[in-house]
Design a protein around this motif. Structure first.
Motif, PDB file in Angstrom:
ATOM      1  N   GLN A   3      81.619   4.785  14.194  1.00 53.36           N
ATOM      2  CA  GLN A   3      80.687   5.871  13.906  1.00 53.36           C
ATOM      3  C   GLN A   3      80.956   7.030  14.843  1.00 53.36           C
ATOM      4  O   GLN A   3      81.189   6.830  16.044  1.00 53.36           O
ATOM      5  CB  GLN A   3      79.236   5.413  14.056  1.00 53.36           C
ATOM      6  N   LEU A   4      80.934   8.219  14.303  1.00 58.86           N
ATOM      7  CA  LEU A   4      81.133   9.427  15.087  1.00 58.86           C
ATOM      8  C   LEU A   4      79.792   9.978  15.540  1.00 58.86           C
ATOM      9  O   LEU A   4      78.772   9.767  14.882  1.00 58.86           O
ATOM     10  CB  LEU A   4      81.854  10.493  14.263  1.00 58.86           C
ATOM     11  N   ASP A   5      79.819  10.703  16.648  1.00 58.83           N
ATOM     12  CA  ASP A   5      78.615  11.384  17.133  1.00 58.83           C
ATOM     13  C   ASP A   5      78.412  12.701  16.406  1.00 58.83           C
ATOM     14  O   ASP A   5      77.278  13.108  16.150  1.00 58.83           O
ATOM     15  CB  ASP A   5      78.723  11.649  18.636  1.00 58.83           C
ATOM     16  N   VAL A   6      79.535  13.379  16.104  1.00 60.72           N
ATOM     17  CA  VAL A   6      79.509  14.685  15.441  1.00 60.72           C
ATOM     18  C   VAL A   6      80.706  14.796  14.508  1.00 60.72           C
ATOM     19  O   VAL A   6      81.698  14.089  14.665  1.00 60.72           O
ATOM     20  CB  VAL A   6      79.555  15.857  16.460  1.00 60.72           C
ATOM     21  N   ASP A   7      80.612  15.698  13.540  1.00 61.94           N
ATOM     22  CA  ASP A   7      81.720  15.950  12.622  1.00 61.94           C
ATOM     23  C   ASP A   7      82.601  17.064  13.193  1.00 61.94           C
ATOM     24  O   ASP A   7      82.518  18.217  12.773  1.00 61.94           O
ATOM     25  CB  ASP A   7      81.195  16.321  11.230  1.00 61.94           C
ATOM     26  N   LEU A  16      86.754  13.153  15.610  1.00 60.49           N
ATOM     27  CA  LEU A  16      87.160  12.264  14.517  1.00 60.49           C
ATOM     28  C   LEU A  16      88.534  11.660  14.803  1.00 60.49           C
ATOM     29  O   LEU A  16      88.737  10.459  14.604  1.00 60.49           O
ATOM     30  CB  LEU A  16      87.176  13.015  13.186  1.00 60.49           C
ATOM     31  N   LEU A  17      89.463  12.459  15.274  1.00 59.36           N
ATOM     32  CA  LEU A  17      90.802  11.948  15.577  1.00 59.36           C
ATOM     33  C   LEU A  17      90.760  10.929  16.718  1.00 59.36           C
ATOM     34  O   LEU A  17      91.425   9.896  16.658  1.00 59.36           O
ATOM     35  CB  LEU A  17      91.751  13.097  15.910  1.00 59.36           C
ATOM     36  N   GLU A  18      89.953  11.208  17.740  1.00 60.48           N
ATOM     37  CA  GLU A  18      89.826  10.288  18.878  1.00 60.48           C
ATOM     38  C   GLU A  18      89.236   8.946  18.445  1.00 60.48           C
ATOM     39  O   GLU A  18      89.768   7.888  18.770  1.00 60.48           O
ATOM     40  CB  GLU A  18      88.957  10.929  19.956  1.00 60.48           C
ATOM     41  N   ALA A  25      89.744   8.371   1.450  1.00 63.16           N
ATOM     42  CA  ALA A  25      88.826   8.546   0.328  1.00 63.16           C
ATOM     43  C   ALA A  25      87.417   8.714   0.887  1.00 63.16           C
ATOM     44  O   ALA A  25      87.159   8.432   2.055  1.00 63.16           O
ATOM     45  CB  ALA A  25      88.886   7.340  -0.604  1.00 63.16           C
ATOM     46  N   GLN A  26      86.521   9.163   0.017  1.00 67.86           N
ATOM     47  CA  GLN A  26      85.130   9.348   0.416  1.00 67.86           C
ATOM     48  C   GLN A  26      84.294   8.169  -0.058  1.00 67.86           C
ATOM     49  O   GLN A  26      84.463   7.685  -1.181  1.00 67.86           O
ATOM     50  CB  GLN A  26      84.585  10.641  -0.169  1.00 67.86           C
ATOM     51  N   GLU A  27      83.391   7.719   0.810  1.00 71.44           N
ATOM     52  CA  GLU A  27      82.448   6.650   0.471  1.00 71.44           C
ATOM     53  C   GLU A  27      81.417   7.150  -0.547  1.00 71.44           C
ATOM     54  O   GLU A  27      81.197   8.350  -0.682  1.00 71.44           O
ATOM     55  CB  GLU A  27      81.696   6.188   1.726  1.00 71.44           C
ATOM     56  N   ILE A  28      80.740   6.241  -1.187  1.00 73.25           N
ATOM     57  CA  ILE A  28      79.634   6.559  -2.082  1.00 73.25           C
ATOM     58  C   ILE A  28      78.489   7.136  -1.251  1.00 73.25           C
ATOM     59  O   ILE A  28      78.198   6.653  -0.158  1.00 73.25           O
ATOM     60  CB  ILE A  28      79.158   5.288  -2.817  1.00 73.25           C
ATOM     61  N   ALA A  29      77.817   8.147  -1.758  1.00 71.39           N
ATOM     62  CA  ALA A  29      76.711   8.796  -1.046  1.00 71.39           C
ATOM     63  C   ALA A  29      75.416   8.010  -1.234  1.00 71.39           C
ATOM     64  O   ALA A  29      74.523   8.405  -1.980  1.00 71.39           O
ATOM     65  CB  ALA A  29      76.548  10.232  -1.531  1.00 71.39           C
ATOM     66  N   VAL A  30      75.298   6.894  -0.543  1.00 70.16           N
ATOM     67  CA  VAL A  30      74.096   6.066  -0.618  1.00 70.16           C
ATOM     68  C   VAL A  30      73.063   6.643   0.358  1.00 70.16           C
ATOM     69  O   VAL A  30      73.383   6.864   1.533  1.00 70.16           O
ATOM     70  CB  VAL A  30      74.434   4.599  -0.263  1.00 70.16           C
ATOM     71  N   PRO A  31      71.845   6.925  -0.103  1.00 74.25           N
ATOM     72  CA  PRO A  31      70.856   7.623   0.727  1.00 74.25           C
ATOM     73  C   PRO A  31      70.564   6.962   2.080  1.00 74.25           C
ATOM     74  O   PRO A  31      70.364   7.643   3.066  1.00 74.25           O
ATOM     75  CB  PRO A  31      69.595   7.645  -0.135  1.00 74.25           C
ATOM     76  N   HIS A  32      70.524   5.665   2.161  1.00 70.73           N
ATOM     77  CA  HIS A  32      70.153   4.980   3.412  1.00 70.73           C
ATOM     78  C   HIS A  32      71.372   4.506   4.221  1.00 70.73           C
ATOM     79  O   HIS A  32      71.215   3.761   5.175  1.00 70.73           O
ATOM     80  CB  HIS A  32      69.229   3.802   3.107  1.00 70.73           C
ATOM     81  N   ALA A  33      72.559   4.976   3.871  1.00 69.36           N
ATOM     82  CA  ALA A  33      73.777   4.537   4.556  1.00 69.36           C
ATOM     83  C   ALA A  33      73.855   5.114   5.972  1.00 69.36           C
ATOM     84  O   ALA A  33      73.317   6.187   6.252  1.00 69.36           O
ATOM     85  CB  ALA A  33      75.004   4.966   3.767  1.00 69.36           C
ATOM     86  N   LEU A  34      74.517   4.390   6.840  1.00 71.67           N
ATOM     87  CA  LEU A  34      74.764   4.864   8.204  1.00 71.67           C
ATOM     88  C   LEU A  34      75.591   6.151   8.141  1.00 71.67           C
ATOM     89  O   LEU A  34      76.608   6.193   7.444  1.00 71.67           O
ATOM     90  CB  LEU A  34      75.519   3.774   8.978  1.00 71.67           C
ATOM     91  N   PRO A  35      75.195   7.196   8.828  1.00 73.08           N
ATOM     92  CA  PRO A  35      75.932   8.473   8.755  1.00 73.08           C
ATOM     93  C   PRO A  35      77.180   8.482   9.635  1.00 73.08           C
ATOM     94  O   PRO A  35      77.306   7.676  10.558  1.00 73.08           O
ATOM     95  CB  PRO A  35      74.908   9.486   9.272  1.00 73.08           C
ATOM     96  N   ARG A  36      78.087   9.411   9.330  1.00 71.60           N
ATOM     97  CA  ARG A  36      79.278   9.720  10.124  1.00 71.60           C
ATOM     98  C   ARG A  36      80.134   8.493  10.432  1.00 71.60           C
ATOM     99  O   ARG A  36      80.506   8.250  11.572  1.00 71.60           O
ATOM    100  CB  ARG A  36      78.885  10.445  11.423  1.00 71.60           C
TER     101      ARG A  36
END
Length: 127
Positions: free
Chosen positions: A16-20, A25-27, A80-91
């Motif tokens: 999980q990233l702290d910020v976009d 992201l590379l780190e 690829a991009q994950e499905i945009a599930v509303p309650h999914a863990l972000p970043r």
């Protein structure tokens, strides 16, 4: 599996990233790739392909760029991009590595870092 036999295994990982932000992201992606390879004693030559996915809130860079930066120069990588599930863990950056290894399926080490440990507490000991 007989001693010396090599099988194709799929190995999962996520971070999980702290910020976009591109460098972050590379780190984090490089950290994840390195951790999966080290945990499973794999080298670039053992890899068949790597699939990266990102949650819809990540746009700063392709995680595959980190793969190239850590030396996966001749391994097929795709994002690829994950499905945009509303309650999914972000970043979250996820990866699935396909590799040839003599390691038995039950000995494969899946790696979850930072906030992503909550995705698979059964594999991370975070229960």
């Amino acid at each position: 599996m007989e001693a010396g036999t090599v099988a194709v295994r799929a190995i999962r990982g996520a971070t999980q990233l702290d910020v976009d932000e591109r460098e972050h992201l590379l780190e984090r992606s490089a950290e994840l790739i390195t951790a999966v390879l080290e945990a499973n004693q794999l080298a670039s030559d053992d890899l068949i392909s790597v699939l990266f996915t990102v949650t819809p809130d990540l746009h700063a860079e392709f995680p595959a760029v980190a793969g190239r930066q850590v030396g996966l120069v001749d391994v097929p990588l795709i994002c690829a991009q994950e499905i945009a599930v509303p309650h999914a863990l972000p970043r979250v950056v996820r990866m699935m590595v396909h590799a040839e290894t003599a390691t038995a399926r039950e000995k494969i080490q899946h790696v979850y870092l930072h906030g992503a440990v909550s995705l698979r507490p059964d594999l991370t000991g975070a229960q």
